[in-house]
Structures are given as structure tokens and as C-alpha cells.
Design a protein around this motif. Structure first.
Motif, PDB file in Angstrom:
ATOM      1  N   LYS A  89       2.225  -3.872   9.836  1.00 44.70           N
ATOM      2  CA  LYS A  89       1.934  -5.268  10.200  1.00 44.70           C
ATOM      3  C   LYS A  89       0.434  -5.538  10.160  1.00 44.70           C
ATOM      4  O   LYS A  89      -0.012  -6.579   9.654  1.00 44.70           O
ATOM      5  CB  LYS A  89       2.493  -5.573  11.591  1.00 44.70           C
ATOM      6  CG  LYS A  89       2.280  -7.017  12.022  1.00 44.70           C
ATOM      7  CD  LYS A  89       2.934  -7.291  13.357  1.00 44.70           C
ATOM      8  CE  LYS A  89       2.760  -8.760  13.761  1.00 44.70           C
ATOM      9  NZ  LYS A  89       3.419  -9.045  15.062  1.00 44.70           N
ATOM     10  N   GLU A  90      -0.358  -4.599  10.682  1.00 45.70           N
ATOM     11  CA  GLU A  90      -1.810  -4.810  10.685  1.00 45.70           C
ATOM     12  C   GLU A  90      -2.358  -4.814   9.263  1.00 45.70           C
ATOM     13  O   GLU A  90      -3.216  -5.630   8.909  1.00 45.70           O
ATOM     14  CB  GLU A  90      -2.508  -3.742  11.518  1.00 45.70           C
ATOM     15  CG  GLU A  90      -3.999  -3.980  11.647  1.00 45.70           C
ATOM     16  CD  GLU A  90      -4.685  -3.057  12.646  1.00 45.70           C
ATOM     17  OE1 GLU A  90      -5.903  -2.854  12.510  1.00 45.70           O
ATOM     18  OE2 GLU A  90      -3.991  -2.536  13.548  1.00 45.70           O
TER      19      GLU A  90
ATOM     20  N   LEU B  73      -7.779   0.238  10.796  1.00 46.19           N
ATOM     21  CA  LEU B  73      -6.325   0.210  10.905  1.00 46.19           C
ATOM     22  C   LEU B  73      -5.919   1.021  12.135  1.00 46.19           C
ATOM     23  O   LEU B  73      -6.193   2.225  12.213  1.00 46.19           O
ATOM     24  CB  LEU B  73      -5.672   0.785   9.645  1.00 46.19           C
ATOM     25  CG  LEU B  73      -4.144   0.690   9.563  1.00 46.19           C
ATOM     26  CD1 LEU B  73      -3.686  -0.762   9.619  1.00 46.19           C
ATOM     27  CD2 LEU B  73      -3.622   1.348   8.302  1.00 46.19           C
ATOM     28  N   LEU B  74      -5.325   0.340  13.094  1.00 42.32           N
ATOM     29  CA  LEU B  74      -4.964   0.947  14.392  1.00 42.32           C
ATOM     30  C   LEU B  74      -6.170   1.658  15.011  1.00 42.32           C
ATOM     31  O   LEU B  74      -6.020   2.742  15.601  1.00 42.32           O
ATOM     32  CB  LEU B  74      -3.778   1.909  14.237  1.00 42.32           C
ATOM     33  CG  LEU B  74      -2.442   1.307  13.807  1.00 42.32           C
ATOM     34  CD1 LEU B  74      -1.329   2.355  13.945  1.00 42.32           C
ATOM     35  CD2 LEU B  74      -2.076   0.061  14.602  1.00 42.32           C
TER      36      LEU B  74
ATOM     37  N   LYS C 260      -0.488  -7.966   7.202  1.00 41.55           N
ATOM     38  CA  LYS C 260      -0.573  -9.313   7.759  1.00 41.55           C
ATOM     39  C   LYS C 260      -1.948  -9.578   8.363  1.00 41.55           C
ATOM     40  O   LYS C 260      -2.713 -10.406   7.872  1.00 41.55           O
ATOM     41  CB  LYS C 260       0.517  -9.528   8.818  1.00 41.55           C
ATOM     42  CG  LYS C 260       0.543 -10.938   9.380  1.00 41.55           C
ATOM     43  CD  LYS C 260       1.673 -11.107  10.392  1.00 41.55           C
ATOM     44  CE  LYS C 260       1.705 -12.531  10.941  1.00 41.55           C
ATOM     45  NZ  LYS C 260       2.782 -12.703  11.949  1.00 41.55           N
ATOM     46  N   THR C 261      -2.289  -8.837   9.423  1.00 45.89           N
ATOM     47  CA  THR C 261      -3.548  -9.086  10.121  1.00 45.89           C
ATOM     48  C   THR C 261      -4.755  -8.873   9.209  1.00 45.89           C
ATOM     49  O   THR C 261      -5.689  -9.684   9.197  1.00 45.89           O
ATOM     50  CB  THR C 261      -3.665  -8.156  11.348  1.00 45.89           C
ATOM     51  OG1 THR C 261      -2.482  -8.275  12.135  1.00 45.89           O
ATOM     52  CG2 THR C 261      -4.878  -8.527  12.178  1.00 45.89           C
ATOM     53  N   ARG C 262      -4.745  -7.787   8.435  1.00 48.26           N
ATOM     54  CA  ARG C 262      -5.865  -7.462   7.548  1.00 48.26           C
ATOM     55  C   ARG C 262      -5.421  -7.466   6.084  1.00 48.26           C
ATOM     56  O   ARG C 262      -5.884  -6.659   5.273  1.00 48.26           O
ATOM     57  CB  ARG C 262      -6.447  -6.091   7.922  1.00 48.26           C
ATOM     58  CG  ARG C 262      -6.950  -6.005   9.363  1.00 48.26           C
ATOM     59  CD  ARG C 262      -7.492  -4.620   9.680  1.00 48.26           C
ATOM     60  NE  ARG C 262      -7.848  -4.469  11.069  1.00 48.26           N
ATOM     61  CZ  ARG C 262      -9.036  -4.790  11.587  1.00 48.26           C
ATOM     62  NH1 ARG C 262      -9.969  -5.288  10.807  1.00 48.26           N
ATOM     63  NH2 ARG C 262      -9.274  -4.618  12.879  1.00 48.26           N
TER      64      ARG C 262
ATOM     65  N   ALA D 203       4.033  -1.053  13.211  1.00 45.29           N
ATOM     66  CA  ALA D 203       2.789  -1.603  13.764  1.00 45.29           C
ATOM     67  C   ALA D 203       1.637  -1.470  12.775  1.00 45.29           C
ATOM     68  O   ALA D 203       0.852  -2.404  12.573  1.00 45.29           O
ATOM     69  CB  ALA D 203       2.443  -0.896  15.078  1.00 45.29           C
TER      70      ALA D 203
END
Length: 499
Positions: free
Chosen positions: A83-84, A380-381, A87-89, A80
């Protein structure tokens, strides 16, 4: 011990500067283990850095803040979080630590893997993906892979006839080096200026140096003095001088015999052609040093990682004979009546591909990938991450995360049966090649070699341990540098399988 004491004494001025500075406000920092003055958390790392960080993450979580000297670093240990970040950031996590580039790249090779994310990097990625690792280019080198794999199989058959054990590490390295020499340089590994066991040592030395936590990476000029005292700089200079001389020799030879239009190009030819085109356009960004940097990347990433994957795959199979038999049964059914498995057969070998996914899950060639750096303040998270923070993605820990994988430490290719999970499809539970814009572009090239080699080794031979050994005696101990190798060599006895 004295280098550490010297580092502490020399770093005292840095500590005083940090004490008088206004501390950075970061309201929601990630969890962090206790640290010591000056060195931070460096004392909590042992030789197997990826394992040390995985143990700390079990207590402090999948996003963990560490202090390496004066430098903050976060370690990512879950799918998780990966991925953040990837990909997301992705843009926020796309930098490279400047000290990493400056300290390790002794000859200022500004190559595609190490430079910060920039216009240069985008241009280099375009060249790499379109010119060097396109599907068409990978397919064009199919005959090279087939010829070199056949030569290796003949050598194995000779050893099998005499009942001799072979060192698979040495044999796989020679194979992948032979393939890479032909693909990248258009020349044979055997008979070249690098054809000796010293070359394997040179590659491992280079990867070990690139994977070293050097003092200069974290303490600037102070650390540089320590690295000088410990001999690290001498080793860097000696190793990269040899590689530089080798790359210069290859470039000079290719420039003497420039390819005419329509002639088959190796990778050096492609890079020289691109360089010539850029010069004609008036561009100055793509220099001979840049070509050497790309060659260094291809060489280190293309030779050792494929060889290591093959060794770890055979290690797991010899420890799990039922899985080896299942893989062999599939291969021999698909290639029934054939002396060799062809590249066209590989698409039908579903179980073999699952074996390799499972191998890469447990034994990613680069367990910490390459270090990154945040380019801006980000999150991040839910945690606040400051700009300039180093980022380590622990692919080894993610692949063994019990929250993601059932019986995570068990070698079970069946876990991939019927599922979409694949290292080529941006699934962040499986990250042997990284992810996002920094993902390794050579996946197809490397895995084509690995799949063809392993399929033929299992098709043509049965495999036995040397006399007196059982599967329980096979060591799984790891060694660590930039890549993760098998510390104790794997020696097996091939037995000719009569079709």
C-alpha cells in the motif's frame, strides 16, 4: 554450471569497480540475507522464484533488500508495504528497470506496461483506458464472449456424451485465444495463421522469456555475453520475430480494409485510428512499433492469464467438492430454466465471485507482477530506499500472508462473505492485477470472460476425475515464468447436467 562460472569470471571487472567506488550511504537499509561476491543473492533463487522470495521474507521481513549481481532490489511481501509503495509513494515506485525493457523487448516495442513513467506512458494509459478497456468497449464485445463460450460448451457436451476426459488447460487456452482474436483482431482463431498447438507453445515461450532472470538484466554487457553463450538471445530473437511477423500481418490486413465511420471496430482498428489522428496532428510519438507493443501486452495479458485463472479455479473446486456444489446450486438457482448463464445473470452470482477472489488470492496469474524501479531516494515502512533500486511485489506471498489471512493456505471463498475486499477497489491484501498507476487496465475485460465461462461450465456440467483418481491425487504443483501455470495438466470428465 559453466555459464555461472563464465559469469563470475566476466563480472570480476565490475566487482573491482564497485570496490574502488565510494559506497552509497544508506543509514537504515531493509533487512538482507547474506550474499556472495559478484552474484549477490541470485544463488538463493530456485525455479519458483516467488516461492523462494516468500521463504526468505519469512525470515527477513516484508521489505527485504537483495543483491542481484551488482543491482540492489527490494522485495515487498505484505499488504502494508504494498500500500505504501503503490499508493502513498506511488510516484517514487513508478519506474521500470531499463535493462528489463532493453533486454526483453527485442523489437523495441515501447509499450504501456514496460516503459518508464513518462508523458508517453500517460498518453498510452489514456488510450488504453478510454479507447480499449472502457466499460462501453467491454460491453460491445459481449456477443463475442457469448458465441465463443457457447462453442466451447458444445465441444464439452460432445466429450461428455462419449465419456471422455478433456484437458482443461488446452481447452481454456483455445477459448480465451478465440475471444481475444475476435476482440483484438476481428478474425477467428480457428483457420488463422496461428491456429495450431505451436501457438500455445509460442505464448508460453514468450511469457517464460519475459519472466526469466537474464544475466544481462543485472550484469549489462557482461551478462549479454553470458546470455548469448547460453542461447537465451537466440530464443528471444526467434520468439519475438514470430510475434512481430504475426502483428505486422494483422496491421497490414487491417490497413487494406480500413473501417468506415460507424462500423464496429476491433482493437487493431482503434489503434490504427488513433495512430492516424496523431499523425494528422503532427505527433510522432505513436508509431507502428508502439501499436505492436500494445498488441503484445493485450495478447500475453489477455489470453494466458484468463485461461490460467479458469484452470486454477476448476482445480480448487474439484479438490473441494462441497464448494463446487455450493457454487453450482447458486448458479442453477439464478439461471433456473435457462440453457445458458447470461452476462446479465453474473451480477447475482455472489458466491461465484467469492470463488474467483479466493482463486486469485492463492493463484495470482503473475505472482511477482512486473518489476518496478524507484525513481528517487525514498522510504518504505521507515527503511531508506535508494533511487534506481528494483522493486518486486510478491502478490503470491501477500495473498498467503498468515498475518492478514486466517488459515491462509486453505481454499475458503466464505472469507470474502459480507466484506468490502475486492481486487478492483485498491485493496492491497489482494493484488492479482497490481495497484496504483501501473494497475492492469484490462481487469473488466478479463474477468468478464472468466466469470461467464466458469458460470456456464458449472451450470451445464457435473465434473468427475478420470477413473482411478481422487481429489487427493490432483497436483497443485506450480510452474513459473511471467505467469504461474499449473505444471501438471488438469484433466476432467464432463457429465451433461439435464435442466
Amino acid at each position: 554450471m559453466w555459464p555461472l562460472l563464465a559469469l563470475i569470471l566476466l563480472a570480476c571487472p565490475l566487482l573491482l569497480l564497485r570496490l574502488v567506488r565510494k559506497p552509497n550511504q544508506c543509514p537504515n537499509k531493509p533487512p538482507s540475507p547474506p550474499k556472495l561476491p559478484i552474484i549477490g543473492n541470485l544463488h538463493q533463487l530456485d525455479a519458483l522464484v516467488h516461492q523462494s522470495l516468500a521463504k526468505l521474507a519469512e525470515k527477513y521481513g516484508p521489505v527485504m533488500l537483495l543483491q542481484f549481481g551488482p543491482e540492489p532490489a527490494i522485495v515487498i511481501s505484505s499488504a502494508a508495504a504494498a500500500k505504501e509503495a503503490l499508493k502513498t509513494r506511488d510516484a517514487d515506485f513508478s519506474g521500470r528497470p531499463p535493462a528489463f525493457c532493453a533486454t526483453k523487448m527485442t523489437y523495441n516495442y515501447s509499450d504501456v506496461a514496460l516503459v518508464p513513467y513518462s508523458e508517453y506512458w500517460r498518453q498510452m494509459k489514456k488510450i488504453t483506458t478510454l479507447e480499449l478497456y472502457s466499460s462501453k468497449r467491454v460491453q460491445s464485445f459481449g456477443s463475442v464472449r457469448v458465441d465463443e463460450v457457447n462453442a466451447m460448451l458444445e465441444s464439452l457436451a460432445f466429450s461428455a456424451a462419449k465419456g471422455e476426459a478433456v484437458d482443461l488447460g488446452e481447452m481454456m487456452f483455445t477459448l480465451t485465444a478465440s475471444i481475444m482474436f475476435k476482440i483484438a483482431f476481428g478474425t477467428s482463431f480457428k483457420g488463422s495463421m496461428m491456429d495450431d498447438k505451436g501457438f500455445e507453445k509460442l505464448i508460453h515461450e514468450a511469457e517464460g522469456l519475459l519472466g526469466t532472470f537474464a544475466a544481462a538484466d543485472f550484469f549489462g554487457c557482461v551478462g549479454w555475453v553470458v546470455d548469448k553463450l547460453t542461447g537465451l538471445h537466440l530464443r528471444l530473437d526467434r520468439t519475438f520475430r514470430r510475434l512481430d511477423q504475426f502483428f505486422q500481418h494483422l496491421i497490414s490486413e487491417h490497413m487494406k480494409s480500413e473501417k468506415v465511420k460507424g462500423e464496429h471496430e476491433d482493437i487493431v482498428d482503434v489503434l490504427l485510428r488513433v495512430h492516424k489522428e496523431q499523425v494528422q496532428l503532427g505527433a510522432t510519438w505513436f508509431t507502428m512499433n508502439n501499436i505492436k507493443g500494445v498488441l503484445l501486452n493485450i495478447f500475453l495479458a489477455g489470453v494466458d492469464t484468463a485461461a490460467l485463472t479458469l484452470v486454477w479455479a476448476m482445480t480448487e473446486l474439484v479438490k473441494n467438492p462441497d464448494i463446487m456444489k455450493k457454487a453450482q446450486d447458486e448458479i442453477r438457482r439464478v439461471a433456473a430454466g435457462k440453457q445458458r448463464v447470461s452476462e446479465q445473470d453474473l451480477e447475482s452470482l455472489k458466491y461465484l465471485k467469492m470463488v474467483l477472489k479466493e482463486t486469485l488470492r492463492l493463484h495470482p496469474p503473475a505472482p511477482l507482477l512486473l518489476p518496478k524501479e524507484t525513481t528517487t531516494d525514498t522510504k518504505l515502512l521507515g527503511y531508506d530506499i535508494k533511487a534506481g533500486t528494483r522493486v518486486y511485489v510478491n502478490a503470491w506471498a501477500i495473498g498467503r500472508d498468515a498475518k492478514t489471512w486466517e488459515k491462509a493456505e486453505e481454499f475458503s471463498p466464505e472469507r470474502f462473505e459480507g466484506g468490502p475486499l475486492d481486487y478492483k477497489e485498491r485493496n492491497f491484501e489482494l493484488l492479482p492485477f497490481g495497484g496504483g498507476r501501473r494497475m492492469c487496465p484490462g481487469i473488466n475485460m478479463g474477468m468478464s470472460t472468466v466469470e461467464l465461462t466458469l458460470a456456464n461450465m458449472l451450470h451445464c456440467f457435473e465434473w468427475k476425475l478420470p477413473d482411478g483418481m481422487t481429489s487427493e491425487d490432483v497436483s497443485m504443483e506450480e510452474g513459473f515464468g511471467l505467469t504461474m501455470f499449473k505444471k501438471i495438466p488438469l484433466k476432467l470428465v464432463p457429465v451433461n447436467f439435464h435442466l
